[in-house]
Design an enzyme around this catalytic site. Structure first.
Site, PDB file in Angstrom:
ATOM      1  CB  CYS A   1      -0.436  -0.215   1.604  1.00 57.37           C
ATOM      2  SG  CYS A   1      -0.046  -0.194   3.136  1.00 57.37           S
TER       3      CYS A   1
ATOM      4  CG  HIS B   1      -4.716   0.829   3.889  1.00 55.68           C
ATOM      5  ND1 HIS B   1      -4.165  -0.398   2.507  1.00 55.68           N
ATOM      6  CD2 HIS B   1      -5.651   1.000   2.992  1.00 55.68           C
ATOM      7  CE1 HIS B   1      -4.388  -0.439   1.448  1.00 55.68           C
ATOM      8  NE2 HIS B   1      -6.064  -0.096   1.052  1.00 55.68           N
TER       9      HIS B   1
ATOM     10  CG  ASP C   1      -6.955   1.790  -1.521  1.00 63.53           C
ATOM     11  OD1 ASP C   1      -5.740   1.888  -1.661  1.00 63.53           O
ATOM     12  OD2 ASP C   1      -7.770   0.899  -0.458  1.00 63.53           O
TER      13      ASP C   1
END
Lengths: 655, 349
Positions: A406, A450, A466
C-alpha cells in the site's frame, strides 16, 4: 540478634526458582548485553551451589556489583527511567541470589522478586502476561513456605502456595475493585518513548512493513447499528502532505491549527465507540470521515484527529462519522499549494509520464486517474517483500521493480497526481477489521494498517482513491492477510488468525474490565447502593466492609468445627434428638435410646410412629454390625417427615 | 528468645560463637528488664497470669489462648507491598495493582493458616525419664492433632527450643537442663509457629501439670564401695529374719546353717535355702557414716555408690535419716534408692 539459619538445598532451589521466574519476563525483553549476564549469573550460581554450600568470596561479588550499572549505562545512557531501572532491578536480584545463604537473605530475595515481577507489568499489560505473572506468585509463596521447615519435598510447598493464591482471589478482587484510584499521579508518569509499533506521522518506503506483520490489536470498535460495508471501512489516521523525495510527512504547523473542515454529509451517519490500544502517540483513529472530535482531541483541517494527551493507556471515545460525504468543496488556497507541492529534481520519468497524461487528456482529472489506475492494475504486483528502492524511489517503483504494498502504491499514485496538476495527499490509517460475532465488535490489528490517496476534484471535494485496491482487490475486500498470500508470516495463517480473532474477545474483556478501570469508572461503582459518585471515603468504607465480610467468611471456614465423626445413621438420630429437644424433650447426654423412647412415649402417648422410629433405630444400630443402607435411608426419611406437637408437662419435667 | 540455647545442628563457626557469647551478655540485661516488665504487667493485669497457672492435661488450644502478631519479616513485606501499591496506583497500571492485591491478600490471609496450625491442637501427655542432676531431662510431649497435619511448630522452654512437624499424633522431645535433684517441671512452654510464610507468629502458653524426677548428681571418682568384714558378718547375722525365697543345690562354700536339712533328706541331695539377700555380700549405704562431708556431697556419693553397686550386681541397702530401704538389686530397687536420695531434704521442690 539471632543469626539466621542456613538454607537447605530445597530452600535454596525454590528461592532460585522464584528469582528466575521474576527475571524471566524481563529477560525476553532486555537487550542481550544485560539479559545474558543475568541469566548466566543465575545458572552459574545454581551450579556452584550444587557443588558446595560455601559462601562466595567478596572478590567475586564486588566486581559483579559494579559491572551491571556500567553495562546498563553503556546501553541506555543512564540508570533511571523505566527501562534502565527494570534492567538494574533484574541485575540486582540476580546478584542477591549470589549471596543468598541464609533465611533472611532468601526472604529478602523473594520479596524483591515480587517487586521485579510487578515491574514486568509496566511493559505489557496484556491478559496472558498478567495471568502468567500472577501464577508465578505460586512459586514465590512456595519458596516462602519452604523457608519455614527443613522438609525435603517441594510438591506440598507448591500445592500450598497455589492454595493460598486461589483462596486469596476473592479478597484480592475486592481490594482491586474498591481501592481508591488516584485521580492524578503522585509523581511523573513514565515518559519513555519505546519503539512501539504503530502508525507514525512519516511514511517512507519500508516503514509500514514492520506494521504489516504485527498482529497486535490496534483498536476495537462497536457500532451502534449496522456497520458500513467492508470496503468502506477506512479508518482515518494521519494525513501526509509533504514529500521530500523519499518520505511523506505531515506539516507540524497544520496539526496545530484546529480548522474545522467543511463537510457535507450525504446519507446516513454512523455512530460507534472506539477503544484504542496504547500507541504512545497522539493519533486517534476514526471512520472516514469523522464529524466531530472526541473530548480532549482536535480535528485538524485534513480531518485527522489528534489527542492532546499521548495515548499511553487504552482510550475509549465515542465517534460519529459519515461514510458518504463531500469534503472541502471549495479548496483552501493554502491546501491547494500544499497538495501540489513536489520536491524538485526527483523522479524525472514519473514527472514526464504525468505531463504526458495531462497533455493527452487535456487535464481532465477523471481520465488521468483512470489512466494511472489502469497502469497499476495492469503491470503491478502486491507483495510484502518489496525490493529496495533507490534515490528516485517513485521512478524505481513505477518503472523498474513494480512490486510493493500500500505505501508504495499510494506514494506513487499521489506523486503522479500532483505531477499532473491534481491536488492530492496521502492518508494513512487502517482498512478493514475482523468482526467478532461472539462479542459483537470489530477488532482492527496493526497488520490492517493501510495507506491510500485522496485527490481533490472540482465539485466533489476530496475523493478517496485506493490504488492498492486496483492492483489487489482482495486487500480491501478480504483484508491484508488475504492479499499478502504466501508473503505473509506463518503466524498469519488463515486458520490461526480465525482462532486468534475469536480469542480476541477475552483480550477485549480484559482491556475493558481491568486495564481501563480508572478513577472515573470507579466513581460509578457504588450506584446500585445509592451512592451516585463514590469518593475516597465511600470507597474506603465499601472496601473495608466487603473485605471484612470476606475475611470473616474465611475465618469462619478456617475455625469451623470439624465434622462430627459418625455415619449417616448417627446423623439421622442426632436430627431426631434435635427435633425432640425443640419440642421440649431434650435427650440427656447419658440417656440411651430405649430410656428416651420410654420418656417420649409418656410425652406423646398418641404418637405411635415415634415409638416405631425408636424401635427402627435400635434395630439398625444394635442388631447389625453393618446396617442395610436402604433401611438407613428409610429411617432418615421418616425422621425428616416427623412432625411433633409441643410436649406435655410430664416430659418437660423429666427432661 | 534471648539467651536461649537453640538446638540446631552444628555449623557454628568459632567466630560466630564468640559473637553469640557477647550477645548473650548484653541480652542478659535486656532479659531481666523484660522479665521485670512482664512481672509488673502480670501483677497489674491478672488475666495475663491465667496462663501461668499449672494446668492439668490434656490441654486443648483454642482461640481464647492463641495469640497472633506479625513478625519483623511480615512488617517488611507490608512495607514492600505499600511501595508496590503506590507504584501501581501512580502509573494507573491495573494489572500491576491486581498482582499486588493478589500477593497482599495471599500474604495476609496466611494469618488464618497460621492460626489453624495451633487451633484444636491438644497436648495429650508428658513423659520424662529421670536423669541425674547436671544432665538434661528429655521431656517427650505427646500431641493429639484433631484434624489436619501441623507444620513448622516450635516449642520453647526457658532454656531450650525444638522445631518439629506433626503429620499425625506424635511426640516432640524437649531437652531441658536439670541442675538440681528433686522434682522438676518443664515450666511454662511457648508453643509457636510461623507457618506458612513466616509473616505471622502464632503462639500459645502452656504450663502442663507434670514434673519429672531428677536424681542426685553422681560424685565423680567416688571411693570404693564400703565393704568391711564386720559389716558383712553383721549383715549375715540378720539374715535369719529374711524370707525364704527358693531352694538350690549345695555348692562348696555355702554356710552349713543355710542347708535345708529336711528338704535335702526328701530329695536325697543337699539343698540350700536361698534368701533374697545373699549373705555376706550385702552392702549398707548409710548416710550417717559419711560424717564430715556437706549434705549434697554425701548424697552425691551415696548416689554414685548405688550406681556402682548396681553395675557390680552387689545387693545394697540404703539408710537415710528419714528413710530406710532394705537391701536389694535391680532397676526398681535402684530407682527407689535414687528417688529417696533425690527427694532427701534440701531437694528442689
Amino acid at each position: 540478634m539471632k543469626s539466621s539459619p542456613a538454607l537447605t538445598d530445597l530452600q535454596f532451589r525454590l528461592t532460585a526458582a522464584a528469582v528466575f521466574v521474576a527475571v524471566l519476563p524481563h529477560l525476553l525483553r532486555l537487550p542481550w548485553l544485560i539479559s545474558m549476564p543475568v541469566l548466566a549469573l543465575i545458572v552459574l550460581r545454581w551450579l556452584q551451589r550444587r557443588r558446595s554450600a560455601k559462601r562466595l568470596p567478596a572478590w567475586i561479588k564486588l566486581p559483579l556489583v559494579l559491572l551491571f550499572p556500567v553495562l546498563i549505562v553503556f546501553h541506555y545512557g543512564n540508570l533511571f527511567g523505566r527501562e534502565p531501572g527494570s534492567a538494574l532491578a533484574c541485575a540486582m536480584l540476580a546478584l542477591k541470589l549470589l549471596e543468598t545463604d541464609n533465611r533472611r537473605d532468601a526472604r529478602a530475595a523473594i520479596c524483591f522478586s515480587a517487586f521485579v515481577l510487578m515491574s514486568a507489568l509496566l511493559f505489557d499489560q496484556g491478559l496472558w502476561n498478567t495471568v502468567l505473572l500472577c501464577a508465578a506468585l505460586v512459586i514465590l509463596l512456595a519458596a516462602l513456605r519452604a523457608l519455614e521447615s527443613a522438609r525435603t519435598a517441594w510438591l506440598p510447598d507448591l500445592r500450598s502456595g497455589a492454595f493460598a493464591l486461589a483462596t486469596a482471589l476473592p479478597l484480592a478482587l475486592c481490594a482491586f475493585v474498591l481501592f481508591p484510584r488516584l485521580a492524578s499521579p503522585l509523581w511523573g508518569a513514565p515518559n519513555d518513548t519505546s519503539a512501539r509499533t504503530g502508525l507514525g506521522d512519516r511514511m517512507a518506503p519500508g516503514t509500514m512493513q514492520e506494521l504489516l506483520i504485527d498482529d497486535s490489536p490496534a483498536f476495537r470498535v462497536v457500532f451502534d447499528d449496522t456497520p458500513p460495508p467492508r470496503d468502506k471501512l477506512y479508518w482515518r489516521g494521519p494525513v501526509l502532505w509533504q514529500f521530500d523525495g523519499s518520505a511523506w510527512t505531515r506539516p507540524e504547523w497544520l496539526a496545530s491549527r484546529p480548522g474545522d473542515g467543511d463537510v457535507r454529509v450525504r446519507g446516513a451517519r454512523v455512530g460507534y465507540e472506539v477503544t484504542l490500544e496504547p500507541s504512545e502517540r497522539h493519533w486517534l483513529l476514526a471512520l472516514d470521515v469523522p464529524l466531530l472530535a472526541p473530548q480532549g482531541a482536535v480535528r485538524g483541517a485534513d480531518m485527522s484527529l489528534v489527542s492532546r494527551a499521548r495515548v499511553d493507556d487504552p482510550t475509549r471515545y465515542r465517534m460519529v462519522s459519515a461514510p458518504d460525504y463531500v469534503l472541502e468543496p471549495v479548496l483552501d488556497p493554502l491546501h491547494r499549494r500544499l497538495a501540489l507541492q513536489l520536491p524538485p529534481g526527483f523522479d524525472p520519468r514519473s514527472h514526464a509520464l504525468a505531463q504526458r497524461w495531462h497533455d493527452e487528456f487535456n487535464g481532465d482529472p477523471n481520465r488521468i486517474i483512470d489512466a494511472a489506475l489502469d497502469m497499476i492494475r495492469g503491470e503491478f504486483t502486491y507483495t510484502l517483500n518489496a525490493p529496495l528502492l533507490g534515490r528516485d524511489s517513485v521512478d524505481d517503483f513505477l518503472f523498474d521493480t513494480k512490486r510493493g504494498f500500500c505505501e508504495h502504491f499510494s506514494s506513487a499514485f499521489t506523486f503522479l497526481m500532483r505531477a499532473a496538476g491534481i491536488p492530492a495527499r496521502v492518508v494513512t490509517g487502517y482498512q478493514g477489521g475482523y468482526f467478532n460475532r461472539l462479542g459483537n465488535y470489530w477488532v482492527v490489528r496493526q497488520s490492517d494498517a493501510h495507506a491510500w490517496s485522496e485527490v481533490w476534484l472540482q465539485g466533489r471535494g476530496w475523493v478517496r482513491v485506493d490504488p492498492t485496491a486496483a492492483v489487489s482487490p482482495q486487500r480491501v475486500q478480504a483484508g491484508a492477510r488475504a492479499a499478502a498470500g504466501a508473503s505473509a508470516p506463518w503466524y498469519q495463517a488463515d486458520w490461526l488468525m480465525a482462532i486468534r480473532n475469536r480469542m480476541d474477545l477475552v483480550n477485549r474483556f480484559w482491556n475493558d474490565a481491568i486495564v481501563q478501570f480508572n478513577a472515573l469508572r470507579q466513581q460509578s461503582l457504588l450506584t446500585p447502593f445509592g451512592v451516585d459518585k463514590a469518593e475516597y471515603p465511600q470507597l474506603m468504607l465499601a472496601m473495608l466492609v466487603a473485605g471484612s465480610l470476606l475475611l470473616g467468611l474465611f475465618a469462619w471456614w478456617v475455625m469451623r468445627a470439624p465434622k462430627p465423626a459418625g455415619d449417616a445413621l448417627d446423623a439421622a438420630y442426632a436430627r431426631l434428638c434435635r427435633k425432640l429437644a425443640r419440642a421440649g424433650a431434650a435427650r440427656d447426654p447419658a440417656e440411651g435410646p430405649l430410656t428416651l423412647a420410654m420418656r417420649v412415649a409418656a410425652a406423646w402417648p398418641s404418637q405411635h410412629d415415634l415409638q416405631d422410629l425408636f424401635a427402627h433405630y435400635v434395630g439398625l444400630r444394635y442388631a447389625h454390625a453393618l446396617p442395610d443402607p436402604e433401611r438407613i435411608q428409610n429411617f432418615t426419611r421418616a425422621v425428616a417427615a416427623l412432625r411433633l406437637p409441643a410436649a406435655t408437662q410430664t416430659a418437660r419435667q423429666s427432661s | 528468645m534471648h539467651g536461649s540455647i537453640l538446638e540446631r545442628p552444628g555449623r557454628i563457626s568459632g567466630k560466630r560463637r564468640g559473637a553469640t557469647l557477647t550477645g548473650t551478655a548484653a541480652s542478659a540485661i535486656r532479659t531481666s528488664l523484660r522479665d521485670r516488665l512482664f512481672e509488673y504487667a502480670e501483677r497489674r493485669l491478672p488475666a495475663l497470669t491465667r496462663l501461668k497457672r499449672v494446668e492439668s492435661l490434656p490441654i486443648r488450644l483454642d482461640r481464647h489462648r492463641i495469640y497472633v502478631l506479625p513478625t519483623r519479616f511480615g512488617l517488611m513485606l507490608s512495607l514492600l507491598l505499600l511501595v508496590m501499591l503506590l507504584g501501581a496506583l501512580n502509573y494507573n497500571n491495573n494489572p500491576a495493582l491486581l498482582l499486588t492485591c493478589l500477593f497482599a491478600a495471599a500474604a495476609y490471609q496466611s494469618v488464618f493458616a497460621a492460626f489453624a496450625t495451633l487451633n484444636r491442637l491438644e497436648i495429650a501427655a508428658l513423659r520424662a525419664e529421670p536423669c541425674h542432676a547436671g544432665g538434661e531431662l528429655e521431656f517427650s510431649i505427646h500431641f493429639h492433632i484433631a484434624t489436619r497435619p501441623r507444620h513448622s511448630l516450635r516449642l520453647r522452654a526457658t532454656e531450650a527450643e525444638i522445631a518439629f512437624d506433626l503429620d499425625r499424633d506424635g511426640a516432640a522431645t524437649l531437652r531441658i537442663p536439670a541442675p538440681q535433684r528433686g522434682w522438676q517441671r518443664p515450666g511454662r512452654l511457648r508453643l509457636c509457629s510461623e507457618y506458612p510464610f513466616g509473616l505471622f507468629e502464632v503462639w500459645s502458653w502452656v504450663n502442663p501439670e507434670f514434673a519429672a524426677l531428677v536424681y542426685p548428681r553422681l560424685e565423680e571418682n567416688p571411693p570404693p564401695l564400703p565393704r568391711s568384714g564386720a559389716q558383712a558378718y553383721q549383715l549375715a547375722d540378720r539374715c535369719s529374719g529374711d524370707e525364704l525365697a527358693a531352694l538350690r543345690e549345695y555348692q562348696t562354700g555355702d554356710p552349713p546353717r543355710a542347708i535345708a536339712w529336711k528338704a535335702s533328706a526328701r530329695r536325697g541331695e543337699l539343698l540350700v535355702k536361698e534368701f533374697e539377700t545373699p549373705h555376706g555380700q550385702e552392702i549398707m549405704l548409710d548416710f550417717a557414716t559419711l560424717r564430715g562431708l556437706p549434705n549434697e556431697d554425701r548424697i552425691a556419693r551415696l548416689a554414685a555408690w548405688v550406681c556402682l553397686a548396681e553395675t557390680a550386681r552387689l545387693p545394697y541397702a540404703l539408710a537415710l535419716p528419714q528413710t530406710r530401704i532394705d537391701a536389694g538389686l535391680g532397676a526398681e530397687h535402684r530407682h527407689a534408692c535414687l528417688r529417696a536420695l533425690a527427694l532427701a531434704p534440701g531437694a528442689a521442690s
